[in-house]
Motif scaffolding. Structure first.
Motif, PDB file in Angstrom:
ATOM      1  N   GLN A  45       0.869  -1.169   0.000  1.00 48.51           N
ATOM      2  CA  GLN A  45       0.000   0.000   0.000  1.00 48.51           C
ATOM      3  C   GLN A  45       0.903   1.215   0.000  1.00 48.51           C
ATOM      4  O   GLN A  45       1.641   1.470   0.950  1.00 48.51           O
ATOM      5  CB  GLN A  45      -0.903   0.019   1.227  1.00 48.51           C
TER       6      GLN A  45
ATOM      7  N   LEU B 271      -2.221   4.256  -3.136  1.00 42.31           N
ATOM      8  CA  LEU B 271      -2.284   3.260  -4.210  1.00 42.31           C
ATOM      9  C   LEU B 271      -1.975   1.858  -3.670  1.00 42.31           C
ATOM     10  O   LEU B 271      -1.021   1.663  -2.935  1.00 42.31           O
ATOM     11  CB  LEU B 271      -1.258   3.646  -5.285  1.00 42.31           C
TER      12      LEU B 271
ATOM     13  N   LYS C 191      -0.972  -2.030  -4.720  1.00 44.72           N
ATOM     14  CA  LYS C 191      -0.447  -2.795  -5.841  1.00 44.72           C
ATOM     15  C   LYS C 191       0.186  -4.088  -5.353  1.00 44.72           C
ATOM     16  O   LYS C 191       0.531  -4.215  -4.178  1.00 44.72           O
ATOM     17  CB  LYS C 191       0.630  -1.982  -6.594  1.00 44.72           C
TER      18      LYS C 191
ATOM     19  N   GLU D 192       4.459   5.584  -9.252  1.00 40.96           N
ATOM     20  CA  GLU D 192       3.177   6.307  -9.214  1.00 40.96           C
ATOM     21  C   GLU D 192       2.520   6.250  -7.836  1.00 40.96           C
ATOM     22  O   GLU D 192       1.580   6.988  -7.568  1.00 40.96           O
ATOM     23  CB  GLU D 192       2.222   5.779 -10.288  1.00 40.96           C
ATOM     24  N   GLY D 193       3.032   5.393  -6.943  1.00 40.20           N
ATOM     25  CA  GLY D 193       2.469   5.340  -5.594  1.00 40.20           C
ATOM     26  C   GLY D 193       3.198   6.256  -4.622  1.00 40.20           C
ATOM     27  O   GLY D 193       2.845   6.345  -3.449  1.00 40.20           O
TER      28      GLY D 193
END
Lengths: 253, 839
Positions: free
Chosen positions: B621, B626, B628, B653-654
């Motif tokens: 997390q 985000l 993934k 991107e997280g």
């Protein structure tokens, strides 16, 4: 008639007090310990200073030895005038010209007998004269005790170490303050004999304060003090004559 | 009996003042730290009380990553526009404002450098009007995407004024804005503590600080007239449901302040720890003083016994002395502590721009002052008191000094206690830190007891150095006279020196190990990095990477992105490497399983210490929320300097900052390092926080930080050393007093004043150098034990800080000279006549 050179006169005596006053305190609380005292301690002689408690005998000795200052008058040791010397000067004088023997606490507990004897020379940075050192310890009879510490010596032995320490630097004058005050009569007699012997054999000048007539009888001359003044003196004293003089002074004062 | 006790207390002013001073200093340290933390705590309260003025209820999301301060920075969760709408619909809500506030808005000042805060956050957010205590001082509110306002203190520090074009670094690379306004805070404040604020328009703030438009960090609610904030809070709780934190304004203010107070509490505990060391040393000093007093009063005590005083009364009389000293020292120490605390608060306030809320005297300071002052003195006095009661009445009649008791018992118990202490340390390193501290203290006591046995040979060896002169020899003999006294005085100094030496040994070993590992394993030439706060690291523009690779001489650039994350439910660190195969070469990594090729976007490579295996699926997390999963495609052997999980590019991107924070640059063998560095620096011109360094420079910068840490420890332990020096002064003063006759005799037979002073100085130096040497030995022992215990953490060898140790030894000698000054003057002033008269 010519005026004698003062320098000659001064060197004639090992120590000299000239019109010395010693006053403690001021006003009401003023105490006069020495009153216009003039004495001359002859070179190569054993002088005893006697007197009742409070007569000023210890004060006189302290002034002569440079341990105490005088209020008025002059004090000389050899040809050095003490009055006016600062602490460094007095320290140098004590180091070079004066030896001391006290009633007790004469020795440093951390040093051996030999180290104690040689301490004044060590402090002054002088090399001991080995032959003289041997002579001194032979005189006081400490040969086998040199490596002992004061706590391992008897009172008499400790005082003999103190005598040796005073003698070893061959001072102008040795001041002994009741050197036998804490000893039994036999040990005291031994110590006094060494002092006497060093005067005879080596021409050492000794000044001793005592209140013991027997001790005083070892001296060449006894000076009597009372109430801060010199009141009498005796040459070649015996114990009886000393006692007689004391009695007489006691009656006068 | 009490009267007699108090009288004898007065008759021994000097030594009591000195031992009282030891207690006083310790108490001062303790109460001073309470006063400091109390006044800072209240200052923080005040600061945050008005930050939420006008806000009745505040809504935040559950933290995205919830970790304690020890594990890292908690990452706040985010709210959405939908949440804001929901809040606005709730009954009782008159107004709801979506706030954006996140750390990491760095303003580039007029001098081209980033304005630093040394830790406190540099917030970036949205201008929501003159609410929450903000007051526009100058200019206007930001209304266009390229406009910002900043707080007045920040404007002043940065040297910028309204109308200037200002560069700001955020989660995005540098962007330039027009400064349109400057604001302050309620109460004419230019800043809230050292925190800085840059405020944008809402969409810009959301994009730059939170990475996405439509996000908020909190929602501030004003209730409709007459609505109870508590009722509105409860209504909001019900409406929003799980995943949200709803607090009234006062609850939230208290929560913010309590976060700061937790940090203050840790700070307070550290200060108290050092105060504890100082007091521990103080116990040695007081113990010694009382022992000497009892020894000197043998006759007096024996006379009391002969006159019918009981043993209990004897113990009581000594303890009453201790209580009186303890009380007086506590009162004075408390007063001094208040002064020191007030002074430090002022200093801290002016340094950190915190508005000081006035200095008070907290109850904790008063209670601890008296508790510590009394307990320490009583503990220290108990042994001597018992000894006093054992004085036989006949001692009064005898002319004997107390004989030197044999040291056998002391030595045996010292050896046993030292062994127990060492055992506790050895066991504690692996198991329990507190057990280790207990071991250290026990070992100190053991060594202190042993030191009496060591004193004689040590003094005789050390003394040889000084024995060339008569005063030196006499001094040496004097310091060897009472081994117990010399030992305990030296042991007090040992404690401080041992602790600094121990810490120094650990730090030096760690640094040396790191340097060794770097030399062995790191094969790149340049490191691009910046110093930042633990949560957010300085970054640079990732689009520069291809251009960096094209710099002449550069063969590879391996850049790292990183952020916190919850990995399989546990807090951890996610990093992405842009060229992992290059990193494998640069850090000499070797494969254990799978491939060490660049991981794909949803793949991850782990080290062999991670507990994961090839093909494991790891769920993450990310910090921005985000979720993934990643598949393990390779396992490498953890190096001494490179370890951890290396994720594929999909993890970027997280992250909150989607920019690289570090890069390792490999140059070809014949490259011109200086030229390459210059080109890289030119490329990084918009990232003024980033430095291009070679490995040595990088390590030097790290060493500078540890050096500061060491310096701080040395300063704090300085107090313990100061108290030990007081102990030396005390011991010497007492020795001089005891040996008045001897000093008189020495002066009579021609020892000059200077020589007398030299004698005392040598005595002092022998004691302090012995103490310092003992401290070095014990410190090296402690340091070695810890380094060995941490062998698994990469501390490969014990490296002794010889240079520092030499300095401490010299310091020991210097401290001896200083400690000797007063006693030596006193000895030199000994009145010969008074000393030799016996009546």
């Amino acid at each position: 008639m010519t005026i004698a050179a003062p320098a000659r006169q001064i060197t004639a005596a090992a120590a000299r007090a000239d019109g010395v006053w010693k006053v403690y305190g001021t006003g009401e609380a003023q105490v006069v310990a020495l009153r216009e005292v003039s004495v001359e301690l002859q070179r190569g002689r054993f002088t005893a200073i006697m007197g009742p408690s409070g007569s000023g005998k210890s004060t006189l000795m302290h002034c002569l030895a440079g341990l105490d200052s005088v209020t008025r008058g002059q004090v000389y040791v050899g040809d050095t005038q003490l009055t006016g010397l600062n602490d460094a000067g007095l320290t140098k004088l004590r180091r070079e010209k004066v030896g001391f023997i006290f009633q007790q606490f004469n020795l440093l507990p951390t040093l051996t007998a030999e180290e104690n004897i040689l301490l004044p020379l060590a402090i002054a940075g002088r090399k001991p004269d080995r032959a003289w050192f041997q002579t001194v310890i032979d005189t006081v009879g400490l040969g086998d005790r040199l490596s002992h510490r004061p706590s391992q010596l008897s009172g008499g032995q400790q005082q003999r170490v103190a005598c040796a320490r005073a003698l070893v630097s061959r001072p102008e004058v040795i001041f002994a303050d009741e050197p036998t005050g804490n000893l039994d009569s036999r040990s005291g007699g031994e110590v006094l004999n060494f002092l006497r012997q060093s005067v005879i054999d080596h021409g050492q000048t000794i000044v001793m304060v005592t209140h013991d007539a027997t001790a005083a009888s070892f001296a060449d001359r006894v000076i009597f003090l009372a109430d801060g003044s010199v009141v009498d003196s005796l040459d070649d004293p015996t114990a009886e004559r000393v006692l007689d003089t004391i009695k007489r002074i006691g009656a006068d004062h | 009996m009490l009267r007699a006790t108090l009288k004898s207390l007065l008759a021994r002013k000097l030594r009591l003042i000195l031992s009282g001073l030891a207690v006083l200093l310790g108490v001062m340290f303790v109460s001073g730290s309470f006063v400091l933390t109390d006044s800072l705590g209240r200052s923080f309260d005040n600061m945050f009380a008005n930050s939420l003025s006008g806000t009745d209820v505040i809504v935040t999301a559950d933290p995205a990553i919830n970790v304690s301060e020890m594990e890292g920075e908690p990452v706040p969760g985010m709210l959405t526009s939908a949440d804001l709408a929901a809040v606005r619909e709730t009954t009782g809500v008159a107004q709801a404002i979506g706030d954006v506030q996140a750390d990491g808005a760095r303003v580039i000042g007029a001098n081209g450098k980033v304005v630093a805060t040394f830790g406190p956050p540099r917030f970036g957010g949205n201008w929501t009007g003159e609410v929450g205590g903000r007051e526009l001082r100058e200019g206007v509110a930001p209304s266009a995407a390229n406009e910002i306002v900043v707080n007045a203190a920040l404007a002043k520090k940065a040297g910028i004024k309204v109308g200037d074009q200002v560069g700001v670094l955020t989660t995005q690379p540098k962007q330039t804005f027009k400064l349109v306004g400057i604001f302050g805070y309620e109460g004419r404040l230019d800043s809230r503590g050292p925190v800085t604020e840059v405020l944008f328009t809402e969409p810009v703030a959301q994009k730059l600080m939170l990475g996405k438009e439509g996000k908020f960090t909190s929602i501030s609610v004003t209730t409709a007239g007459g609505s109870d904030p508590v009722a509105v809070r409860d209504a909001l709780k019900t409406k929003l449901g799980k995943g949200y934190v709803v607090q009234t304004g006062s609850e939230a203010a208290a929560a913010i302040a309590s976060g700061f107070k937790e940090a203050l509490d840790v700070f307070n505990k550290i200060l108290l720890g050092f105060a504890g060391v100082a007091l521990f040393v103080g116990i040695f000093l007081i113990l010694n003083t009382f022992s000497i007093i009892v020894a000197q009063r043998t006759k007096e005590l024996a006379l009391s016994r002969a006159l019918g005083a009981s043993r209990g009364q004897m113990i009581g009389s000594v303890l009453v002395e201790a209580v009186v000293i303890g009380l007086i020292a506590s009162v004075l120490g408390l007063a001094a502590g208040y002064g020191v605390g007030a002074l430090l608060s002022q200093l801290f306030a002016s340094f950190s721009e915190v508005q000081l809320a006035g200095v008070g005297l907290p109850l904790a300071a008063v209670i601890s002052a008296f508790a510590v002052g009394l307990i320490v003195t009583i503990i220290a006095a108990i042994m001597p008191a018992i000894r006093a009661s054992r004085v036989p009445p006949v001692a009064a009649l005898q002319e004997v000094a107390t004989p030197d008791r044999p040291l056998t018992k002391l030595t045996v118990s010292g050896a046993i206690i030292t062994a127990i202490g060492s055992g506790l340390i050895a066991f504690g390193i692996a198991e329990n830190v507190w057990l280790m501290f207990a071991g250290v203290l026990t070992a100190f006591i053991g060594v202190a007891l042993l030191s009496a046995f060591l004193a004689r040979p040590a003094v005789s060896v050390l003394g040889r150095v000084f024995s060339w002169s008569v005063p030196g020899k006499l001094g040496r003999l004097n310091s060897g006279r009472n081994p117990r006294r010399t030992a305990i005085t030296a042991a007090a100094l040992m404690v401080g020196i041992a602790l600094v030496t121990g810490v120094n040994t650990i730090v030096t070993s760690a640094e040396k190990s790191l340097r060794g590992s770097v030399a062995e394993e790191f094969h790149a030439e340049l490191i691009v990095s910046g110093q930042g706060s633990p949560g957010l690291q300085p970054t640079f523009d990732g689009t520069l990477l291809p251009r960096m690779k094209q710099v002449p001489g550069v063969t590879a650039v391996s850049a790292e992105y990183g952020d916190q994350a919850m990995i399989d439910g546990k807090p951890g660190w996610v990093s992405v490497n842009t060229d992992f195969p290059a990193a494998v070469k640069m850090f000499s990594l070797s494969p254990v399983a799978g491939s060490l090729a660049q991981p794909g976007p949803d793949e991850v490579i782990v080290d062999d210490d991670s507990g994961h295996h090839l093909s494991d699926v790891i769920s993450v997390q990310h910090a921005n929320g985000l979720q993934k999963t990643y598949t393990v495609t390779g396992v490498y052997k953890q190096g001494e300097i490179y370890g951890g999980m290396v994720f594929g590019s999909g993890a970027i991107e997280g992250m909150r900052q989607q920019l690289p924070s570090m890069a390792f640059v490999d140059l070809s063998d014949n490259a011109n390092e200086a030229a390459a560095r210059k080109s890289l620096e030119a490329l990084l011109v918009d990232s003024p926080e980033m430095l291009v360094q070679n490995a040595d420079e990088y390590l030097d910068a790290q060493s500078a930080e540890t050096a500061q840490f060491l310096l701080m420890i040395q300063v704090l332990l300085g107090l313990a050393i100061l108290i030990a020096v007081l102990g030396v002064v005390n011991t010497l003063a007492l020795s001089v007093l005891e040996r008045t006759r001897e000093l008189g005799l020495l002066r009579a037979i021609g020892l000059g004043r200077m020589a007398t002073m030299r004698m005392i100085t040598v005595e002092a130096m022998v004691i302090t150098v012995f103490g310092a040497a003992l401290g070095l030995a014990v410190g090296v022992g402690l340091g070695t034990a810890v380094v060995r215990g941490l062998a698994d953490e990469g501390l490969k060898e014990v490296v002794l800080p010889w240079e520092q140790m030499g300095i401490y030894l010299v310091l020991g000698a210097v401290v001896g000279v200083i400690a000797a000054i007063l006693p030596a003057i006193r000895a030199a002033r000994t009145n010969v006549l008074a000393a030799i008269s016996y009546e």
